[in-house]
Design a protein around this motif. Structure first.
Motif, short mmCIF file in Angstrom:
data_model
loop_
_atom_site.label_atom_id
_atom_site.label_comp_id
_atom_site.label_asym_id
_atom_site.label_seq_id
_atom_site.Cartn_x
_atom_site.Cartn_y
_atom_site.Cartn_z
N VAL A 1 0.95 -1.18 0.08
CA VAL A 1 -0.01 -0.24 -0.02
C VAL A 1 1.03 0.95 -0.10
N VAL A 2 1.63 1.57 0.78
CA VAL A 2 3.04 2.49 1.38
C VAL A 2 3.68 2.68 -0.67
N SER A 3 4.08 1.20 -0.94
CA SER A 3 4.71 1.71 -2.19
C SER A 3 3.73 2.66 -3.26
N LEU A 4 2.91 1.73 -3.41
CA LEU A 4 1.95 2.25 -4.63
C LEU A 4 1.06 3.84 -4.08
N ALA A 5 1.07 4.00 -3.07
CA ALA A 5 0.70 4.98 -2.65
C ALA A 5 1.79 6.59 -3.30
N LEU A 6 3.75 5.64 -2.62
CA LEU A 6 4.17 6.86 -2.93
C LEU A 6 5.17 7.02 -4.60
#
Length: 143
Positions: free
Chosen positions: A57-62
């Motif tokens: 999730v964090v990777s996609l958001a970033l």
């Protein structure tokens, strides 16, 4: 991150940072949570799944926030990506072979799961480093 960085390099930086921080958080939670129990008896499943989901999730958001999805990719970008992924896949395979060996030796599930996890994290780290290296130092497609 600067806008003069190619989207592929920006993606590699995101992947590298998120993978390392995610693994460090997971390892810390497991090590602290085990108390004085042996490591193989630590409660690892929930922290592993939660950390893996958070990393995704964090990777996609970033990637979305920093524009790593956009931009045009030329043939060089595609060659760099393919080369770096080959390097990363080697470490994923090593993790799988280690996990298979541990399973055949009837090791605790903790060690098997963590062999896979370390293989996947190493895959992300080495593929990212290879991609960053290629963008920063140059890339020879004959490699």
């Amino acid at each position: 991150m600067s806008n003069d960085i190619a989207p592929g390099e920006r993606s590699a930086w995101i992947q590298l940072i998120v993978a390392v921080i995610g693994w460090l958080v997971y390892a810390t939670v497991v090590l602290i949570g085990r108390g004085s129990a042996p490591l193989a008896e630590a409660a690892y499943a929930v922290p592993l799944l939660v950390t893996a989901a958070a990393v995704i999730v964090v990777s996609l958001a970033l990637h979305a926030a920093l524009g790593a999805f956009g931009g045009t990719r030329d043939e060089r970008d595609l060659l760099i990506e393919k080369w770096a992924e080959r390097i990363g896949h080697a470490f994923a395979v090593l993790g799988a072979v280690a996990a298979l060996s541990l399973a055949l030796a009837e090791a605790a599930h903790f060690w098997i799961a963590n062999a896979i996890t370390i293989g996947l994290v190493a895959s992300l780290v080495f593929a990212s480093v290879a991609r960053i290296w290629a963008y920063r130092k140059g890339f020879d497609p004959t490699w």
